[in-house]
Design a protein around this motif. Structure first.
Motif, mmCIF file in Angstrom:
data_model
loop_
_atom_site.group_PDB
_atom_site.id
_atom_site.type_symbol
_atom_site.label_atom_id
_atom_site.label_comp_id
_atom_site.label_asym_id
_atom_site.label_seq_id
_atom_site.Cartn_x
_atom_site.Cartn_y
_atom_site.Cartn_z
ATOM 1 N N LEU A 1 0.900 -1.059 -0.055
ATOM 2 C CA LEU A 1 0.060 0.056 0.140
ATOM 3 C C LEU A 1 0.805 1.275 -0.101
ATOM 4 O O LEU A 1 2.136 1.295 0.383
ATOM 5 C CB LEU A 1 -1.137 -0.104 1.140
ATOM 6 N N PRO A 2 0.296 2.534 -0.490
ATOM 7 C CA PRO A 2 1.132 3.656 -0.527
ATOM 8 C C PRO A 2 1.609 3.986 0.819
ATOM 9 O O PRO A 2 1.111 3.907 1.971
ATOM 10 C CB PRO A 2 0.135 4.622 -0.982
ATOM 11 N N MET A 3 3.140 4.313 1.114
ATOM 12 C CA MET A 3 3.577 4.853 2.024
ATOM 13 C C MET A 3 3.741 4.045 3.110
ATOM 14 O O MET A 3 3.888 4.275 4.360
ATOM 15 C CB MET A 3 2.921 6.271 2.647
ATOM 16 N N MET A 4 3.450 2.456 2.780
ATOM 17 C CA MET A 4 3.876 1.617 3.804
ATOM 18 C C MET A 4 4.766 0.598 3.276
ATOM 19 O O MET A 4 4.806 0.169 2.108
ATOM 20 C CB MET A 4 2.422 0.748 4.038
ATOM 21 N N GLU B 1 -7.415 3.385 -9.512
ATOM 22 C CA GLU B 1 -8.292 3.723 -8.565
ATOM 23 C C GLU B 1 -8.251 4.968 -8.133
ATOM 24 O O GLU B 1 -7.510 5.974 -8.229
ATOM 25 C CB GLU B 1 -7.731 3.007 -7.159
ATOM 26 N N LEU B 2 -9.713 5.584 -8.434
ATOM 27 C CA LEU B 2 -9.989 6.982 -7.969
ATOM 28 C C LEU B 2 -10.403 6.872 -6.401
ATOM 29 O O LEU B 2 -11.502 6.515 -6.276
ATOM 30 C CB LEU B 2 -10.967 7.434 -8.991
ATOM 31 N N TYR C 1 -2.525 4.303 -9.121
ATOM 32 C CA TYR C 1 -2.632 2.852 -10.001
ATOM 33 C C TYR C 1 -2.398 1.696 -9.075
ATOM 34 O O TYR C 1 -1.580 1.820 -8.146
ATOM 35 C CB TYR C 1 -1.190 3.156 -10.921
ATOM 36 N N ALA C 2 -2.979 0.739 -9.504
ATOM 37 C CA ALA C 2 -2.720 -0.585 -8.780
ATOM 38 C C ALA C 2 -2.638 -1.576 -9.725
ATOM 39 O O ALA C 2 -3.111 -1.713 -10.718
ATOM 40 C CB ALA C 2 -4.022 -0.647 -7.837
ATOM 41 N N HIS D 1 -1.337 -7.359 -4.527
ATOM 42 C CA HIS D 1 -2.163 -5.931 -4.680
ATOM 43 C C HIS D 1 -0.802 -4.957 -4.190
ATOM 44 O O HIS D 1 -0.180 -4.974 -3.296
ATOM 45 C CB HIS D 1 -3.169 -5.767 -3.753
ATOM 46 N N GLN D 2 -0.480 -3.914 -5.329
ATOM 47 C CA GLN D 2 0.270 -2.943 -5.090
ATOM 48 C C GLN D 2 -0.312 -1.776 -5.566
ATOM 49 O O GLN D 2 -0.678 -1.518 -6.898
ATOM 50 C CB GLN D 2 1.782 -3.515 -6.002
ATOM 51 N N ASN D 3 0.027 -0.557 -4.887
ATOM 52 C CA ASN D 3 -0.494 0.625 -5.354
ATOM 53 C C ASN D 3 0.926 1.514 -5.666
ATOM 54 O O ASN D 3 1.874 1.316 -4.880
ATOM 55 C CB ASN D 3 -1.249 1.411 -4.240
ATOM 56 N N SER D 4 0.792 2.613 -6.547
ATOM 57 C CA SER D 4 1.746 3.465 -6.702
ATOM 58 C C SER D 4 1.014 4.923 -7.013
ATOM 59 O O SER D 4 -0.186 4.694 -7.732
ATOM 60 C CB SER D 4 2.822 3.088 -7.673
ATOM 61 N N PRO D 5 1.683 5.920 -6.758
ATOM 62 C CA PRO D 5 0.912 7.298 -7.260
ATOM 63 C C PRO D 5 0.955 7.396 -8.928
ATOM 64 O O PRO D 5 1.758 6.558 -9.696
ATOM 65 C CB PRO D 5 1.766 8.491 -6.704
#
Length: 138
Positions: A41-44, A89-90, A103-104, A120-124
């Motif tokens: 997850l972002p920032m983790m 993802e909005l 983005y995921a 599952h991976q998120n990024s700005p």
């Protein structure tokens, strides 16, 4: 044991529904039973294994902060046993008037138990065209 997901899209829909409903048990039912599962997850820090993933999601599910996440599919790669979905993802949190794009990447694997989430991976998202960010020259 949870009901099997017939398609990768069924598993992905269940994942985002569980987040919206703040249902940790439903969220964890989407994940594969393998200890190789990974959530970033972002920032983790990256979390490996269902126990670690559950621990990072638990406070998010217990808190008063509700998230509205709408998804837009950007690309799919699917084989008979593996599916990779790139989604935008909005995300709209409390008090926000506009959704923030993230983005995921969601990776699913098919087994005898149906489709399950492996990663599952998120990024700005990249900055808008024309926006200059020092140090980000390409």
């Amino acid at each position: 044991m949870s009901n099997p997901f017939a398609t990768p899209q069924d598993a992905e829909d269940a994942y985002y529904d569980a987040i919206e409903e703040k249902d940790l048990q439903a969220l964890m039912a989407v994940w594969d039973e393998s200890e190789d599962v990974l959530c970033l997850l972002p920032m983790m820090a990256a979390q490996r294994g269902k126990e670690a993933i559950s621990k990072v999601w638990d406070p998010l599910m217990q808190g008063d902060i509700g998230l509205d996440i709408q998804t837009k599919h950007l690309a799919w790669i699917e084989t008979p046993e593996l599916a990779i979905h790139l989604v935008e993802e909005l995300v709209k949190g409390p008090g926000q008037t506009e959704a923030q794009p993230v983005y995921a990447t969601n990776i699913f694997r098919k087994s005898g138990l149906g489709w399950k989430l492996l990663m599952h991976q998120n990024s700005p998202t990249p900055p808008p065209p024309g926006l200059h960010i020092p140090g980000m020259e390409m």
